[in-house]
Design an enzyme around this catalytic site. Sequence first.
Site, PDB file in Angstrom:
ATOM      1  N   LYS A 161       0.772  -1.239   0.019  1.00 46.59           N
ATOM      2  CA  LYS A 161       0.223  -0.012   0.077  1.00 46.59           C
ATOM      3  C   LYS A 161       0.928   1.274  -0.190  1.00 46.59           C
ATOM      4  O   LYS A 161       0.498   2.071  -0.799  1.00 46.59           O
ATOM      5  CB  LYS A 161      -0.842  -0.043   1.283  1.00 46.59           C
ATOM      6  CG  LYS A 161      -2.152  -0.989   1.032  1.00 46.59           C
ATOM      7  CD  LYS A 161      -2.712  -1.420   2.444  1.00 46.59           C
ATOM      8  CE  LYS A 161      -3.864  -2.182   2.022  1.00 46.59           C
ATOM      9  NZ  LYS A 161      -4.639  -2.753   3.532  1.00 46.59           N
ATOM     10  N   GLN A 207      -4.650  -1.388   9.610  1.00 43.84           N
ATOM     11  CA  GLN A 207      -4.563  -2.789   9.119  1.00 43.84           C
ATOM     12  C   GLN A 207      -5.615  -3.952   9.711  1.00 43.84           C
ATOM     13  O   GLN A 207      -5.089  -3.747  11.027  1.00 43.84           O
ATOM     14  CB  GLN A 207      -3.613  -3.183   8.788  1.00 43.84           C
ATOM     15  CG  GLN A 207      -3.472  -4.631   7.887  1.00 43.84           C
ATOM     16  CD  GLN A 207      -3.911  -4.523   6.483  1.00 43.84           C
ATOM     17  OE1 GLN A 207      -3.813  -3.512   5.803  1.00 43.84           O
ATOM     18  NE2 GLN A 207      -4.304  -5.740   6.077  1.00 43.84           N
ATOM     19  N   ASP A 267     -10.997   3.117   4.205  1.00 48.51           N
ATOM     20  CA  ASP A 267     -11.572   1.801   3.866  1.00 48.51           C
ATOM     21  C   ASP A 267     -13.062   1.371   3.830  1.00 48.51           C
ATOM     22  O   ASP A 267     -13.664   0.160   3.401  1.00 48.51           O
ATOM     23  CB  ASP A 267     -11.113   0.692   5.437  1.00 48.51           C
ATOM     24  CG  ASP A 267      -9.983  -0.154   5.253  1.00 48.51           C
ATOM     25  OD1 ASP A 267      -9.568  -0.499   4.073  1.00 48.51           O
ATOM     26  OD2 ASP A 267      -9.090  -0.021   6.234  1.00 48.51           O
TER      27      ASP A 267
HETATM   28  N1  GUN Z   1      -7.324  -6.653   6.057  1.00 49.38           N
HETATM   29  C1  GUN Z   1      -7.650  -7.437   4.803  1.00 49.38           C
HETATM   30  N2  GUN Z   1      -8.239  -6.424   4.096  1.00 49.38           N
HETATM   31  C2  GUN Z   1      -8.494  -5.685   4.583  1.00 49.38           C
HETATM   32  C3  GUN Z   1      -8.820  -4.103   4.120  1.00 49.38           C
HETATM   33  O1  GUN Z   1      -9.573  -4.191   3.003  1.00 49.38           O
HETATM   34  N3  GUN Z   1      -8.472  -3.003   4.833  1.00 49.38           N
HETATM   35  C4  GUN Z   1      -7.915  -3.166   6.170  1.00 49.38           C
HETATM   36  N4  GUN Z   1      -7.850  -2.137   6.898  1.00 49.38           N
HETATM   37  N5  GUN Z   1      -7.601  -4.317   6.560  1.00 49.38           N
HETATM   38  C5  GUN Z   1      -7.987  -5.388   5.808  1.00 49.38           C
END
Ligand code: GUN
Length: 310
Positions: free
Chosen positions: A58, A102, A125
């Site tokens: 990311k 995350q 998100d």
């Molecule tokens: N863990 C797995 N997929 C995601 C996501 O799309 N966003 C976040 N913040 N954590 C994740």
Amino acid sequence: MSNLTDQKVIDGKAMAARLREAVGEQVAHLQTHHQVTPGLAVVLVGEDPASQVYVRNKARHAGEAGIQSFEHRLDASVSEPALLALIDQLNHDPAVNGILVQLPLPAHMGETRVIQAIVPAKDVDGFHPVNVGQVAIDGQGLTPCTPLGCKLLLEHQLGDLSGRHAVVLGRSNIVGKPMANLLLQANCTVTIAHSRTQDLPAICRQADILVAAVGRPGMVKRDWIKPGAVLIDVGINRIEEDDRTRLTGDIDFPAVQDLASAITPVPGGVGPMTIACLLLNTLQASYQQLGLPFPDGLAERAWQAQATTC
Ligand code: GUN
């Protein structure tokens, strides 16, 4: 370059690269015309290896698109109040337009409390109840990245989704539920199937569009598929084999490939689109925080513009 619409195996990697490029162009526009550089804060608690890889990717892709990335790595033992204090600081930081914590979080933390601490305008998100509600009501608001990526791939493949029967396999807050809402918004007839659903194969056989998001390697078999269906595989399952890790999806790809009219591979399908949509959401959040209208149809225009120059 190939016309991606004609491909049976959907090249999510190439489409995501084009989308990231289009986001990068809009970022440059914001910098030139509004002297603003979008900022994305990514918070990682603990050392889960898969989460570390995602967070690194990311940050790298954000940087390549011209988005400033702020990484916060916290020890797994950090207290929830300390994490909430960091989120509060990021909520008030004008250089930060998007905040992502995350998941999963360590067991001693309340995931719901943490998500709700993020100010909705920066919730890239799309997990905050305000954004979840907005997406359910009118498809506006910040939309969870994986379902958004799936919807963009589907619309690119099929055009108008109206009247199609979509079966979403899985009911998580991150994928299944928001995916179902987006498909409903796109006028699909939507069925959500899950671990307690009776006769899953029969339900899936009704699907013109099947989105599998259950985290079970190869669960969707050949006799679950209606010939001509479009198959979107959200599963990213790690299989340890001969001293190496292989990634595989929830759909038994080799068994169903010839039946589908289009299918996403794993890896290289939905996964890259998730990160591209995170950048898209960060751009959208930045526009909205500046009070500027967000350009509609950025993804579609990115793919069209590049296809016509081939
Ligand atoms: N863990 C797995 N997929 C995601 C996501 O799309 N966003 C976040 N913040 N954590 C994740």
